[in-house]
Design a protein around this motif. Structure first.
Motif, PDB file in Angstrom:
ATOM      1  N   LYS A  12       0.813  -1.210   0.000  1.00 42.83           N
ATOM      2  CA  LYS A  12       0.000   0.000   0.000  1.00 42.83           C
ATOM      3  C   LYS A  12       0.849   1.264   0.000  1.00 42.83           C
ATOM      4  CE  LYS A  12      -4.333  -1.382   0.069  1.00 42.83           C
ATOM      5  NZ  LYS A  12      -5.341  -0.912  -0.922  1.00 42.83           N
ATOM      6  N   GLU A  49       1.696   2.862  -4.059  1.00 46.71           N
ATOM      7  CA  GLU A  49       0.770   3.723  -4.807  1.00 46.71           C
ATOM      8  C   GLU A  49       0.878   5.200  -4.400  1.00 46.71           C
ATOM      9  OE1 GLU A  49      -1.799   4.102  -7.975  1.00 46.71           O
ATOM     10  OE2 GLU A  49      -0.905   2.250  -7.230  1.00 46.71           O
ATOM     11  N   THR A 102      -8.356   7.406 -10.219  1.00 45.42           N
ATOM     12  CA  THR A 102      -7.685   6.181 -10.651  1.00 45.42           C
ATOM     13  C   THR A 102      -6.659   5.671  -9.653  1.00 45.42           C
ATOM     14  OG1 THR A 102      -6.035   7.453 -11.895  1.00 45.42           O
ATOM     15  CG2 THR A 102      -8.003   6.727 -13.084  1.00 45.42           C
ATOM     16  N   MET A 103      -5.889   6.578  -9.060  1.00 43.29           N
ATOM     17  CA  MET A 103      -4.775   6.148  -8.211  1.00 43.29           C
ATOM     18  C   MET A 103      -5.157   6.054  -6.740  1.00 43.29           C
ATOM     19  SD  MET A 103      -1.583   8.096 -10.090  1.00 43.29           S
ATOM     20  CE  MET A 103      -0.355   6.917  -9.485  1.00 43.29           C
ATOM     21  N   ALA A 117      -9.432   4.038  -6.880  1.00 39.64           N
ATOM     22  CA  ALA A 117      -9.434   2.717  -7.520  1.00 39.64           C
ATOM     23  C   ALA A 117      -8.342   1.807  -6.973  1.00 39.64           C
ATOM     24  CB  ALA A 117      -9.293   2.875  -9.033  1.00 39.64           C
ATOM     25  N   ASN A 118      -7.098   2.283  -6.993  1.00 39.43           N
ATOM     26  CA  ASN A 118      -5.971   1.410  -6.646  1.00 39.43           C
ATOM     27  C   ASN A 118      -5.648   1.385  -5.150  1.00 39.43           C
ATOM     28  OD1 ASN A 118      -5.589   0.660  -9.329  1.00 39.43           O
ATOM     29  ND2 ASN A 118      -4.278   2.417  -9.743  1.00 39.43           N
ATOM     30  N   GLU A 119      -5.507   2.560  -4.559  1.00 36.99           N
ATOM     31  CA  GLU A 119      -5.086   2.601  -3.147  1.00 36.99           C
ATOM     32  C   GLU A 119      -6.191   2.128  -2.209  1.00 36.99           C
ATOM     33  OE1 GLU A 119      -2.347   3.496   0.054  1.00 36.99           O
ATOM     34  OE2 GLU A 119      -2.252   2.873  -2.043  1.00 36.99           O
ATOM     35  N   GLY A 166      -9.131   0.536  -3.219  1.00 31.14           N
ATOM     36  CA  GLY A 166      -9.860  -0.629  -3.711  1.00 31.14           C
ATOM     37  C   GLY A 166     -11.298  -0.384  -4.100  1.00 31.14           C
ATOM     38  N   TYR A 173     -12.589  -0.380  -7.004  1.00 28.26           N
ATOM     39  CA  TYR A 173     -13.061  -1.132  -8.163  1.00 28.26           C
ATOM     40  C   TYR A 173     -14.182  -2.079  -7.770  1.00 28.26           C
ATOM     41  CZ  TYR A 173      -9.473   0.308 -11.527  1.00 28.26           C
ATOM     42  OH  TYR A 173      -8.697   1.022 -12.395  1.00 28.26           O
ATOM     43  N   ASP A 199     -14.035   1.406 -14.101  1.00 33.39           N
ATOM     44  CA  ASP A 199     -13.135   1.425 -15.255  1.00 33.39           C
ATOM     45  C   ASP A 199     -13.707   2.279 -16.381  1.00 33.39           C
ATOM     46  OD1 ASP A 199     -10.871   0.383 -16.923  1.00 33.39           O
ATOM     47  OD2 ASP A 199     -12.531  -0.500 -18.032  1.00 33.39           O
ATOM     48  N   GLU A 211     -13.308   5.924 -15.640  1.00 30.17           N
ATOM     49  CA  GLU A 211     -11.941   6.352 -15.917  1.00 30.17           C
ATOM     50  C   GLU A 211     -11.741   6.639 -17.402  1.00 30.17           C
ATOM     51  OE1 GLU A 211      -9.969   3.730 -12.266  1.00 30.17           O
ATOM     52  OE2 GLU A 211      -9.567   3.206 -14.356  1.00 30.17           O
ATOM     53  N   ASN A 263      -5.998  -7.187 -20.146  1.00 27.05           N
ATOM     54  CA  ASN A 263      -6.505  -5.818 -20.064  1.00 27.05           C
ATOM     55  C   ASN A 263      -7.891  -5.670 -20.684  1.00 27.05           C
ATOM     56  OD1 ASN A 263      -4.160  -4.493 -18.845  1.00 27.05           O
ATOM     57  ND2 ASN A 263      -3.115  -4.986 -20.753  1.00 27.05           N
TER      58      ASN A 263
END
Length: 202
Positions: free
Chosen positions: A37, A40, A77-78, A81-83, A85, A87, A94, A97, A160
């Motif tokens: 974690k 990111e 997005t960062m 979505a990623n840090e 979660g 999604y 997606d 984005e 992808n």
């Protein structure tokens, strides 16, 4: 020294808040011992710093609308979505984005037009041409991105595109919708003020 427009000041606040949040994540997850974690938020700090360096190196300041949407895209997005979660929490994140990417690419196309015409001594750059080229640039780049994803799947075995033509086409459609709405926004700006959309402060 010229005073910054209010829109740019708000962008400074937004960027500063993201940088503080990233630092906070590094400290928090560092204490927790969660190395995955930490990556990111460190990447976020690098991206924010890189944008500033590129702007300074190219001497091409981002106008406020573009800078805001870029910062918002990084946040969604960062961070979300990623840090954090998101999604699995926000349906079709997606696609959201890809929608944002269409908006960003339209403004980048506008920026390219501005750079290409600023040394030509043109007294009244064409807002109509600028907007059309920006829209076409964004739509084309949405397709280029899907070609990149397809190439990664074929040559490196990634997933992808989820092995689905529908996923590919909906990504392009979402990007095109974002680009179209951004172009319509530029049309309204061009009608209110003849050519402010090619200036940095707008």
């Amino acid at each position: 020294m010229a005073q910054k427009p209010a829109s740019q000041k708000w962008n400074d606040v937004f960027e500063g808040a993201m940088a503080l949040l990233a630092v906070g994540c590094v400290v928090y997850f560092g204490i927790k011992g969660n190395g995955a974690k930490i990556f990111e938020p460190v990447l976020i700090l690098i991206v924010l710093a890189s944008i500033r360096l590129i702007v300074r190196w190219t001497r091409t300041p981002l106008f406020a609308s573009l800078r805001f949407i870029v910062l918002l895209f990084i946040f969604v997005t960062m961070f979300l979505a990623n840090e954090f979660g998101f999604y699995g929490i926000i349906p079709h994140l997606d696609k959201i984005e890809h929608f944002f990417s269409g908006v960003i690419l339209t403004f980048i196309g506008l920026l390219i037009y501005r750079k290409a015409t600023q040394h030509e001594g043109e007294a009244a750059p064409s807002a109509r041409i600028a907007i059309w080229l920006s829209l076409f640039f964004a739509v084309a780049m949405a397709g280029v991105w899907e070609i990149f994803e397809y190439s990664m799947d074929v040559f490196f075995g990634t997933n992808n595109q989820n092995g689905s033509l529908q996923d590919t086409m909906t990504d392009i459609i979402c990007g095109t919708i974002g680009a179209t709405l951004a172009a319509l926004y530029l049309v309204t700006r061009a009608r209110k003020k003849r050519l402010p959309l090619i200036h940095t402060e707008n």
